[in-house]
Design a protein around this motif. Sequence first.
Motif, PDB file in Angstrom:
ATOM      1  N   HIS A  10     -49.600  25.953  -4.799  1.00  0.00           N
ATOM      2  CA  HIS A  10     -50.091  27.310  -4.685  1.00  0.00           C
ATOM      3  C   HIS A  10     -51.156  27.432  -4.762  1.00  0.00           C
ATOM      4  O   HIS A  10     -51.659  27.321  -5.788  1.00  0.00           O
ATOM      5  N   LEU A  36     -52.932  35.050  -3.283  1.00  0.00           N
ATOM      6  CA  LEU A  36     -52.441  34.283  -2.693  1.00  0.00           C
ATOM      7  C   LEU A  36     -53.149  33.616  -1.655  1.00  0.00           C
ATOM      8  O   LEU A  36     -53.018  35.399  -0.716  1.00  0.00           O
ATOM      9  N   ASN A  76     -50.679  27.759   0.661  1.00  0.00           N
ATOM     10  CA  ASN A  76     -50.507  26.676  -0.105  1.00  0.00           C
ATOM     11  C   ASN A  76     -51.144  25.632   0.459  1.00  0.00           C
ATOM     12  O   ASN A  76     -51.348  25.043   1.914  1.00  0.00           O
TER      13      ASN A  76
END
Length: 85
Positions: free
Chosen positions: A69, A77, A80
Amino acid sequence: MSYFGSIYADMELPHRARTVYMYLKDRSDAGNTCWPSVRRIAEDLKLSRRTVQRALTDLERHGFLERTHRRRPNGSLTSNLYRVK
């Protein structure tokens, strides 16, 4: 054995995982890493995002993929990082 022989040999690996594995392998760099979003994978393969998420989990569980991650500098975020084995 073919280039993808190991994933073909794993009879418990669902076809969705094989498809996503080939996609990631095709887009990986010399270090076998790539970072497409789940949305991008789903759009390119004409799969739902949930199906892609299940496939990624299957690949991790069977040892064909490492998922890391990642975060942006502001803490949110981002996609990935995938290491294809």
